[in-house]
Design a protein around this motif. Structure first.
Motif, PDB file in Angstrom:
ATOM      1  N   PRO A 164       4.344  -6.047  -1.166  1.00  0.00           N
ATOM      2  CA  PRO A 164       3.788  -7.401  -1.097  1.00  0.00           C
ATOM      3  C   PRO A 164       3.686  -7.875   0.349  1.00  0.00           C
ATOM      4  O   PRO A 164       4.466  -7.470   1.203  1.00  0.00           O
ATOM      5  CB  PRO A 164       4.795  -8.232  -1.890  1.00  0.00           C
ATOM      6  N   ASN A 165       2.712  -8.771   0.584  1.00  0.00           N
ATOM      7  CA  ASN A 165       2.520  -9.293   1.933  1.00  0.00           C
ATOM      8  C   ASN A 165       2.437 -10.816   1.947  1.00  0.00           C
ATOM      9  O   ASN A 165       2.099 -11.399   2.974  1.00  0.00           O
ATOM     10  CB  ASN A 165       1.252  -8.703   2.557  1.00  0.00           C
ATOM     11  N   TYR A 207      -2.735   0.219   4.735  1.00  0.00           N
ATOM     12  CA  TYR A 207      -3.984  -0.217   4.126  1.00  0.00           C
ATOM     13  C   TYR A 207      -3.738  -1.601   3.538  1.00  0.00           C
ATOM     14  O   TYR A 207      -2.812  -1.802   2.753  1.00  0.00           O
ATOM     15  CB  TYR A 207      -4.415   0.772   3.049  1.00  0.00           C
ATOM     16  N   GLU A 208      -4.567  -2.564   3.919  1.00  0.00           N
ATOM     17  CA  GLU A 208      -4.391  -3.951   3.493  1.00  0.00           C
ATOM     18  C   GLU A 208      -5.666  -4.442   2.823  1.00  0.00           C
ATOM     19  O   GLU A 208      -6.774  -4.182   3.314  1.00  0.00           O
ATOM     20  CB  GLU A 208      -4.060  -4.833   4.693  1.00  0.00           C
ATOM     21  N   ALA A 209      -5.506  -5.157   1.715  1.00  0.00           N
ATOM     22  CA  ALA A 209      -6.662  -5.704   1.011  1.00  0.00           C
ATOM     23  C   ALA A 209      -6.231  -6.957   0.258  1.00  0.00           C
ATOM     24  O   ALA A 209      -5.057  -7.116  -0.095  1.00  0.00           O
ATOM     25  CB  ALA A 209      -7.254  -4.681   0.046  1.00  0.00           C
ATOM     26  N   PRO A 210      -7.158  -7.869  -0.006  1.00  0.00           N
ATOM     27  CA  PRO A 210      -6.847  -9.051  -0.807  1.00  0.00           C
ATOM     28  C   PRO A 210      -6.582  -8.684  -2.263  1.00  0.00           C
ATOM     29  O   PRO A 210      -7.125  -7.707  -2.794  1.00  0.00           O
ATOM     30  CB  PRO A 210      -8.113  -9.907  -0.691  1.00  0.00           C
ATOM     31  N   VAL A 211      -5.733  -9.480  -2.879  1.00  0.00           N
ATOM     32  CA  VAL A 211      -5.547  -9.449  -4.330  1.00  0.00           C
ATOM     33  C   VAL A 211      -5.742 -10.879  -4.826  1.00  0.00           C
ATOM     34  O   VAL A 211      -6.091 -11.774  -4.062  1.00  0.00           O
ATOM     35  CB  VAL A 211      -4.148  -8.895  -4.726  1.00  0.00           C
ATOM     36  N   GLU A 212      -5.527 -11.084  -6.105  1.00  0.00           N
ATOM     37  CA  GLU A 212      -5.726 -12.423  -6.662  1.00  0.00           C
ATOM     38  C   GLU A 212      -4.842 -13.449  -5.964  1.00  0.00           C
ATOM     39  O   GLU A 212      -3.786 -13.121  -5.417  1.00  0.00           O
ATOM     40  CB  GLU A 212      -5.451 -12.414  -8.173  1.00  0.00           C
ATOM     41  N   GLY A 213      -5.282 -14.687  -5.949  1.00  0.00           N
ATOM     42  CA  GLY A 213      -4.495 -15.749  -5.321  1.00  0.00           C
ATOM     43  C   GLY A 213      -4.755 -15.898  -3.846  1.00  0.00           C
ATOM     44  O   GLY A 213      -3.993 -16.552  -3.134  1.00  0.00           O
ATOM     45  N   ILE A 246      -4.399 -13.880  -1.371  1.00  0.00           N
ATOM     46  CA  ILE A 246      -3.385 -13.277  -0.507  1.00  0.00           C
ATOM     47  C   ILE A 246      -3.733 -11.803  -0.340  1.00  0.00           C
ATOM     48  O   ILE A 246      -4.595 -11.269  -1.050  1.00  0.00           O
ATOM     49  CB  ILE A 246      -1.966 -13.404  -1.092  1.00  0.00           C
ATOM     50  N   THR A 247      -3.084 -11.143   0.607  1.00  0.00           N
ATOM     51  CA  THR A 247      -3.291  -9.705   0.746  1.00  0.00           C
ATOM     52  C   THR A 247      -2.040  -8.952   0.294  1.00  0.00           C
ATOM     53  O   THR A 247      -0.940  -9.500   0.258  1.00  0.00           O
ATOM     54  CB  THR A 247      -3.616  -9.319   2.203  1.00  0.00           C
ATOM     55  N   ARG A 248      -2.262  -7.710  -0.057  1.00  0.00           N
ATOM     56  CA  ARG A 248      -1.172  -6.789  -0.390  1.00  0.00           C
ATOM     57  C   ARG A 248      -1.360  -5.543   0.462  1.00  0.00           C
ATOM     58  O   ARG A 248      -2.471  -5.201   0.862  1.00  0.00           O
ATOM     59  CB  ARG A 248      -1.183  -6.458  -1.883  1.00  0.00           C
ATOM     60  N   PRO A 286       9.791  -4.637  -0.199  1.00  0.00           N
ATOM     61  CA  PRO A 286       9.835  -4.515  -1.647  1.00  0.00           C
ATOM     62  C   PRO A 286       8.646  -3.728  -2.198  1.00  0.00           C
ATOM     63  O   PRO A 286       7.624  -3.613  -1.552  1.00  0.00           O
ATOM     64  CB  PRO A 286       9.784  -5.967  -2.138  1.00  0.00           C
ATOM     65  N   ALA A 287       8.825  -3.192  -3.406  1.00  0.00           N
ATOM     66  CA  ALA A 287       7.750  -2.486  -4.086  1.00  0.00           C
ATOM     67  C   ALA A 287       7.020  -3.468  -4.996  1.00  0.00           C
ATOM     68  O   ALA A 287       7.634  -4.361  -5.576  1.00  0.00           O
ATOM     69  CB  ALA A 287       8.316  -1.335  -4.909  1.00  0.00           C
ATOM     70  N   ARG A 288       5.722  -3.277  -5.112  1.00  0.00           N
ATOM     71  CA  ARG A 288       4.924  -4.256  -5.857  1.00  0.00           C
ATOM     72  C   ARG A 288       3.908  -3.532  -6.729  1.00  0.00           C
ATOM     73  O   ARG A 288       3.798  -2.306  -6.721  1.00  0.00           O
ATOM     74  CB  ARG A 288       4.248  -5.211  -4.871  1.00  0.00           C
ATOM     75  N   SER A 289       3.136  -4.305  -7.474  1.00  0.00           N
ATOM     76  CA  SER A 289       2.259  -3.742  -8.494  1.00  0.00           C
ATOM     77  C   SER A 289       0.936  -3.247  -7.923  1.00  0.00           C
ATOM     78  O   SER A 289       0.514  -3.629  -6.834  1.00  0.00           O
ATOM     79  CB  SER A 289       2.007  -4.764  -9.603  1.00  0.00           C
TER      80      SER A 289
END
Length: 407
Positions: A110-111, A128-134, A136-138, A154-157
């Motif tokens: 998570p970012n 590698y960074e990209a937007p996700v919903e909300g 924000i970027t992950r 942390p690990a994220r989805s």
């Protein structure tokens, strides 16, 4: 100063308050590399010079890092083991052969601000960074050199576009959770090797032994799960995945890199010393939330990352994240459903901006199929040569390409 379509930053000697709003060190140790043994075999790397040519003494005046110009044409060719080390396929730097030859792990991280700081992220060879919903970027960190780390996270989805990028680097994909309708049809097949936390939607590659929660008082539970490297190694053994690139057979190198002793200067290209993937104003394109920027330091040739108004720090070692190359990959994107899940078109081609050595090279990216490399070409169709070191790739919807900027 005239603002252009994108942005990068110059760091003065000593410590100073940067345009990213943070102190950036300029006393980072210079990179040292072992001597290279030249192979008799001709290079099979795209755009690489012959072994004989790349072994010639670099010409021209050395820069602050001790490298000389000419890296645009003197590139790493046939990789040869020297004193137990090999030049990395991900960074071009000399690594222990065991590290350089084993497949990398690609971990979802998570970012968003409530998850900060991340742990172990400075060890990633590619981010590698990209937007996700909300809005924000992950981040997906691609790690080859993780033996010193007990855990990463942390690990994220997962989202499916990160899985496609992991394929391009021959990585074993790691995630805690997933957008089931979009990730499930990929991750639960033989198209990708995965080490995933055991949750609903994971039918292949479930590996509870690889993940644990860590006490983080004041943090939401979703930001307490980490990938533990010992557990990851056990899971890879149990799942029977190919451990080396040679066994895997679908990955050669991430980029074409300047050879040892050389720097790709790109002198004829515009300066770009402050780089803003979301511009300098808040916007809904994902990067406007954190307002990240990369500031270039000519003393060590690195771009230092800041976001949320301060340096982005690795909790493991207290260091600010810094990379040798920054890439903006412009893609078609869209919102898929009421949940706000996003889509990115990562196959085919599109516009790209590559920042290296304080310069910006505008061109295009190509990614022909799942297991092909991401290739970055200049406006004349020549492959862009990256300088040795870490690389940060920002994936940006073309609908928001007008927000990005550089100075």
């Amino acid at each position: 100063m005239k603002r252009k379509v994108l942005a990068a930053l110059v760091i003065a000697m000593g410590l100073m308050v940067t345009g990213c709003g943070e102190n950036v060190p300029t006393d980072s140790p210079l990179q040292t590399l072992p001597p290279q043994t030249v192979s008799d075999e001709p290079s099979d790397s795209q755009g690489a010079t012959s072994s004989e040519e790349s072994s010639q003494e670099p010409e021209g005046e050395a820069d602050a890092t001790g490298r000389r110009p000419g890296g645009e044409t003197h590139t790493i060719g046939q990789r040869t083991e020297v004193n137990g080390q090999v030049q990395s396929r991900l960074t071009g730097e000399w690594k222990d052969a065991e590290v350089a030859n084993r497949r990398s792990l690609a971990l979802m991280i998570p970012n968003n601000k409530p998850a900060m700081p991340q742990y172990g992220i400075s060890y990633a060879s590619i981010i590698y960074e990209a937007p996700v919903e909300g809005a924000i970027t992950r981040i997906m960190g691609i790690f080859e050199d993780y033996d010193d780390l007990e855990r990463i996270g942390p690990a994220r989805s997962s989202r499916d576009y990160y899985v496609y990028e992991a394929m391009a680097y021959g990585s074993i994909y790691c995630n805690w959770g997933l957008a089931i309708p979009y990730v499930g049809p990929i991750i639960n097949t033989d198209r990708i090797d995965n080490v995933s936390q055991v949750l609903k939607g994971i039918e292949k590659g479930g590996a509870a032994e690889a993940y644990e929660r860590v006490s983080r008082p004041g943090y939401s539970t979703e930001y307490t799960g980490y990938l533990f490297t010992d557990g990851y190694t056990k899971a890879v053994d149990r799942l029977g995945y190919a451990k080396t690139y040679a066994e895997y057979g679908k990955f050669d190198q991430a980029f074409t890199f300047a050879d040892e002793g050389y720097v790709a200067t790109y002198d004829s290209y515009p300066d770009a010393t402050k780089v803003y993937p979301g511009g300098t104003q808040s916007n809904s394109g994902g990067y406007g939330n954190a307002n990240p920027c990369f500031e270039y330091n000519p003393e060590d040739g690195l771009y230092y990352r800041s976001q949320y108004g301060s340096a982005q720090i690795d909790e493991y070692n207290g260091e600010q994240l810094a990379v040798s190359n920054v890439v903006f990959k412009i893609c078609h994107g869209e919102a898929r459903d009421a949940n706000g899940y996003l889509a990115f078109e990562l196959h085919g081609s599109g516009d790209a901006y590559v920042f290296t050595n304080g310069k910006v090279i505008k061109g295009t990216w190509e990614h022909k199929s799942d297991y092909d490399n991401n290739t970055f070409l200049d406006e004349n169709g020549n492959e862009i040569v990256f300088n040795q070191g870490k690389t940060w790739i920002c994936c940006i919807w073309k609908e928001y390409a007008d927000k990005i900027s550089y100075e």
